[in-house]
Design a protein around this motif. Sequence first.
Motif, PDB file in Angstrom:
ATOM      1  N   PHE A 264       0.833  -1.202   0.000  1.00 36.92           N
ATOM      2  CA  PHE A 264       0.000   0.000   0.000  1.00 36.92           C
ATOM      3  C   PHE A 264       0.873   1.259   0.000  1.00 36.92           C
ATOM      4  O   PHE A 264       0.601   2.209  -0.739  1.00 36.92           O
ATOM      5  N   VAL A 265       1.906   1.259   0.824  1.00 41.73           N
ATOM      6  CA  VAL A 265       2.807   2.414   0.870  1.00 41.73           C
ATOM      7  C   VAL A 265       3.518   2.588  -0.464  1.00 41.73           C
ATOM      8  O   VAL A 265       3.666   3.707  -0.972  1.00 41.73           O
ATOM      9  N   LYS A 266       3.980   1.506  -1.071  1.00 43.94           N
ATOM     10  CA  LYS A 266       4.642   1.592  -2.372  1.00 43.94           C
ATOM     11  C   LYS A 266       3.727   2.191  -3.431  1.00 43.94           C
ATOM     12  O   LYS A 266       4.137   3.038  -4.226  1.00 43.94           O
ATOM     13  N   GLU A 267       2.483   1.764  -3.442  1.00 48.06           N
ATOM     14  CA  GLU A 267       1.561   2.196  -4.485  1.00 48.06           C
ATOM     15  C   GLU A 267       1.045   3.618  -4.277  1.00 48.06           C
ATOM     16  O   GLU A 267       0.702   4.299  -5.254  1.00 48.06           O
ATOM     17  N   HIS A 268       0.989   4.080  -3.046  1.00 50.48           N
ATOM     18  CA  HIS A 268       0.386   5.381  -2.774  1.00 50.48           C
ATOM     19  C   HIS A 268       1.385   6.425  -2.305  1.00 50.48           C
ATOM     20  O   HIS A 268       0.987   7.553  -1.996  1.00 50.48           O
ATOM     21  N   LEU A 269       2.671   6.086  -2.251  1.00 49.97           N
ATOM     22  CA  LEU A 269       3.658   7.020  -1.718  1.00 49.97           C
ATOM     23  C   LEU A 269       3.760   8.282  -2.563  1.00 49.97           C
ATOM     24  O   LEU A 269       3.680   9.407  -2.054  1.00 49.97           O
ATOM     25  N   GLN A 270       3.952   8.131  -3.861  1.00 54.72           N
ATOM     26  CA  GLN A 270       4.133   9.306  -4.711  1.00 54.72           C
ATOM     27  C   GLN A 270       2.891  10.197  -4.715  1.00 54.72           C
ATOM     28  O   GLN A 270       2.991  11.428  -4.609  1.00 54.72           O
ATOM     29  N   SER A 271       1.711   9.591  -4.839  1.00 58.43           N
ATOM     30  CA  SER A 271       0.489  10.396  -4.851  1.00 58.43           C
ATOM     31  C   SER A 271       0.295  11.105  -3.513  1.00 58.43           C
ATOM     32  O   SER A 271      -0.194  12.248  -3.472  1.00 58.43           O
ATOM     33  N   GLU A 272       0.675  10.463  -2.411  1.00 59.42           N
ATOM     34  CA  GLU A 272       0.564  11.093  -1.105  1.00 59.42           C
ATOM     35  C   GLU A 272       1.519  12.282  -0.991  1.00 59.42           C
ATOM     36  O   GLU A 272       1.152  13.346  -0.467  1.00 59.42           O
ATOM     37  N   LEU A 273       2.741  12.119  -1.482  1.00 56.54           N
ATOM     38  CA  LEU A 273       3.712  13.215  -1.440  1.00 56.54           C
ATOM     39  C   LEU A 273       3.257  14.390  -2.293  1.00 56.54           C
ATOM     40  O   LEU A 273       3.338  15.553  -1.870  1.00 56.54           O
ATOM     41  N   VAL A 274       2.801  14.088  -3.498  1.00 54.19           N
ATOM     42  CA  VAL A 274       2.347  15.163  -4.386  1.00 54.19           C
ATOM     43  C   VAL A 274       1.128  15.862  -3.787  1.00 54.19           C
ATOM     44  O   VAL A 274       1.035  17.097  -3.784  1.00 54.19           O
ATOM     45  N   GLY A 275       0.193  15.104  -3.263  1.00 50.19           N
ATOM     46  CA  GLY A 275      -1.005  15.705  -2.699  1.00 50.19           C
ATOM     47  C   GLY A 275      -0.728  16.579  -1.496  1.00 50.19           C
ATOM     48  O   GLY A 275      -1.397  17.597  -1.283  1.00 50.19           O
ATOM     49  N   GLN A 276       0.269  16.208  -0.685  1.00 53.62           N
ATOM     50  CA  GLN A 276       0.554  16.955   0.524  1.00 53.62           C
ATOM     51  C   GLN A 276       1.499  18.145   0.288  1.00 53.62           C
ATOM     52  O   GLN A 276       1.402  19.155   0.992  1.00 53.62           O
ATOM     53  N   LEU A 277       2.406  18.007  -0.699  1.00 58.31           N
ATOM     54  CA  LEU A 277       3.469  19.005  -0.854  1.00 58.31           C
ATOM     55  C   LEU A 277       3.337  19.879  -2.089  1.00 58.31           C
ATOM     56  O   LEU A 277       3.841  21.013  -2.095  1.00 58.31           O
ATOM     57  N   TYR A 278       2.703  19.374  -3.134  1.00 54.81           N
ATOM     58  CA  TYR A 278       2.645  20.153  -4.377  1.00 54.81           C
ATOM     59  C   TYR A 278       1.517  21.183  -4.276  1.00 54.81           C
ATOM     60  O   TYR A 278       0.417  21.001  -4.800  1.00 54.81           O
ATOM     61  N   LYS A 279       1.833  22.274  -3.581  1.00 56.94           N
ATOM     62  CA  LYS A 279       0.888  23.367  -3.413  1.00 56.94           C
ATOM     63  C   LYS A 279       1.622  24.676  -3.669  1.00 56.94           C
ATOM     64  O   LYS A 279       2.753  24.862  -3.226  1.00 56.94           O
ATOM     65  N   GLN A 280       0.983  25.564  -4.389  1.00 57.81           N
ATOM     66  CA  GLN A 280       1.636  26.820  -4.773  1.00 57.81           C
ATOM     67  C   GLN A 280       2.088  27.617  -3.554  1.00 57.81           C
ATOM     68  O   GLN A 280       3.109  28.309  -3.599  1.00 57.81           O
ATOM     69  N   THR A 281       1.340  27.514  -2.486  1.00 50.85           N
ATOM     70  CA  THR A 281       1.710  28.270  -1.289  1.00 50.85           C
ATOM     71  C   THR A 281       2.948  27.716  -0.593  1.00 50.85           C
ATOM     72  O   THR A 281       3.563  28.405   0.224  1.00 50.85           O
ATOM     73  N   LEU A 282       3.319  26.477  -0.917  1.00 53.20           N
ATOM     74  CA  LEU A 282       4.464  25.843  -0.258  1.00 53.20           C
ATOM     75  C   LEU A 282       5.711  25.784  -1.119  1.00 53.20           C
ATOM     76  O   LEU A 282       6.797  25.502  -0.613  1.00 53.20           O
ATOM     77  N   LEU A 283       5.589  26.023  -2.426  1.00 50.99           N
ATOM     78  CA  LEU A 283       6.717  25.815  -3.339  1.00 50.99           C
ATOM     79  C   LEU A 283       7.931  26.653  -2.944  1.00 50.99           C
ATOM     80  O   LEU A 283       9.052  26.145  -2.838  1.00 50.99           O
ATOM     81  N   GLN A 284       7.713  27.949  -2.756  1.00 49.93           N
ATOM     82  CA  GLN A 284       8.837  28.820  -2.422  1.00 49.93           C
ATOM     83  C   GLN A 284       9.459  28.448  -1.075  1.00 49.93           C
ATOM     84  O   GLN A 284      10.675  28.462  -0.914  1.00 49.93           O
ATOM     85  N   GLU A 285       8.614  28.087  -0.131  1.00 45.21           N
ATOM     86  CA  GLU A 285       9.105  27.758   1.206  1.00 45.21           C
ATOM     87  C   GLU A 285       9.884  26.450   1.231  1.00 45.21           C
ATOM     88  O   GLU A 285      10.926  26.339   1.892  1.00 45.21           O
ATOM     89  N   LEU A 286       9.386  25.451   0.512  1.00 47.59           N
ATOM     90  CA  LEU A 286      10.029  24.137   0.546  1.00 47.59           C
ATOM     91  C   LEU A 286      11.353  24.114  -0.200  1.00 47.59           C
ATOM     92  O   LEU A 286      12.247  23.338   0.152  1.00 47.59           O
ATOM     93  N   LEU A 287      11.486  24.931  -1.228  1.00 50.50           N
ATOM     94  CA  LEU A 287      12.675  24.883  -2.076  1.00 50.50           C
ATOM     95  C   LEU A 287      13.677  25.978  -1.744  1.00 50.50           C
ATOM     96  O   LEU A 287      14.383  26.476  -2.619  1.00 50.50           O
ATOM     97  N   VAL A 288      13.752  26.340  -0.488  1.00 47.66           N
ATOM     98  CA  VAL A 288      14.786  27.265  -0.022  1.00 47.66           C
ATOM     99  C   VAL A 288      16.024  26.449   0.336  1.00 47.66           C
ATOM    100  O   VAL A 288      15.960  25.542   1.156  1.00 47.66           O
TER     101      VAL A 288
END
Length: 637
Positions: free
Chosen positions: A578-602
């Motif tokens: 389950f973790v293997k199959e849903h890991l990437q989608s979970e990461l994208v869903g939690q982190l790929y947000k415009q409000t977080l892009l600048q903050e995460l990539l410092v």
Amino acid sequence: METLIPTINRLQEVFLTVGAEVVQLPQIVVVGSQSSGKSSVLESLVGRDFLPRGSGIVTRRPLVLQLVNVAPLQERLKNENGVKAEEWGTFLHCKNQIFTDFQEIRHEIEAETERNSGDNKVPVGDQPEDIEAQVQEMILSFISNPNCLILAVSPANSDLATSDALKLAREVDTDGRRTLLVISKLDLMDAGTDALEVLLGRVIPVRLGIIGVVNRSQHDINTQKSLEDSMRDEQAYLQRHYPSLASRSGSRYLAKTLSRLLMHHIRDCLPELKTRVTMLSAQYQARLNGYGQPVEDHSATLLQIVTKFASDYCNTIEGTARYIQTSELCGGARICYIFHETFGRTLQSIDPLGGLTELDILTAIRNATGPRPALFVPEVSFELLVKRQIKRLEEPSMRCVELVHEELQRIIQHCSSYSTQELLRFPKLHDSIVEVVTGLLRKRLPITNEMVHHLVSIELAYINTKHPDFTDAAQVSASVNSQQVCALQQAEALDGGKRWKNEKVVEERVPAAAFGSPSKGQSVNLLDTAVPASRKLSAKEQRDCEIIQRLIKCYFLIVRKSIQDSVPKTVMHFLVNFVKEHLQSELVGQLYKQTLLQELLVESEDTAQQRTEVAQMLEALQKANNIICEIRETHLW
């Protein structure tokens, strides 16, 4: 060969901005004890007054000073460094600053000396207790370079056998191939003595030679006597006192000898230097690639890093990762070990009858029969006891889930530390990814535990006595009865009928009143009779216990085999896969947000600076490689 020294000067100038210690270039290192004349020797070689002077120890620490001389301004208005001057100097400790005034060079030497060694020689005042050891360590760090020539300076009015300069030189240059001895202050020897025996090498031979010089006195320095006048007076003194050695002594001869030795030394060091520069260029290129380019497209960069991490995580589980550890099991291999070694051995070590005594079994049988004696072993007692044993399989099953969960946590650190190097550039993104994956595992852990708990509950819910692998109860009972009958017959054959006779005699001796009613006036309370804590079981009780034990063991082994097979499958389905199959989608869903892009990539504070330094070093190495390649092979021989 005349081009070799200018080539090394160009290399020294290239590496001065990034740190010459990375590549050990051929150079000359001057060492000597206090007031031995090192400063005067250096200034006579350079042809400029630039070193501090005074009483006591003035220059008491190694310094790397690069002096550059270019064509006149009318021929070259602007050199490569953008400095409009014919000559200037730069220091390794302040590589971005250029000094065009030699008085400023003297002041910087004084300031740097005080910053590192204080303003005293002996360990007093602001100096540390081990100042002498620190100075010696600094000197050794320079002369240990196998590509440097050691110019050991020793005054003529001191005992050469106790020369500190020669002592240090011999520690790193035992065969003497890199050491040239300079006997300074020839004019300060006592009247009637000379240094002829020393200069001829009869006192202490030196492989590269011994050269005597006459230094400028403090009076000459105070009256600003020029170096040219000093060299003329030096030559005149040598002609008067050492006519046979005048042509092989003096500052001018020392400069020529050093140039010749340095050219030969450079010729010997150049092939190895070229190899070193080429190897370092590849290493720094790899380091620069590891730092990556500055972020321009935040969305694409985030998706790339997240996808890379998820891929590395899954590959570590599958055993196809690029970075495979050889010191310990990791990822899928460790999960496999947990399933088939740790969990499997634990289940195999569980005794099917562990914790069950014969008294427990008899008690269960009696409780299952109620007030009526049973002719056969009640099935209820078997189910009651076997469920008790099956329940013991739940704890190791839960522990198996816990161990797999811990390994999945360890894989996170493995991937972030070894596989996805670019992730280390962004600490905030790294921490966020770890948090998301940890949260996903935390959510799946109770679900997996519940499913494993259900596996054991399912086995407890229905005891399938019709299981194809379960031995029929009647067969077990018949087997036990036949074994007991055989044992009884064998015992009777051995006794020869004696036991029956003994029982008959005992029976005749028992009075009949023992089995009759109690006599008048007497009462018997049967409940007062104490029950023995342990006694020998009757034949029927022994038979019943053996039947239950065999049935429990047979059925327990069936259930244990099932649990050993189903628990790993459950863990893989509900947790690992389950973790293997849903890991990437979970990461994208939690982190790929415009409000977080600048903050995460410092980037981290050090990453940008390290990338700049590595890029500068790589550029210097590439320039150095080009300079070395300009030297034709014919120049080396």
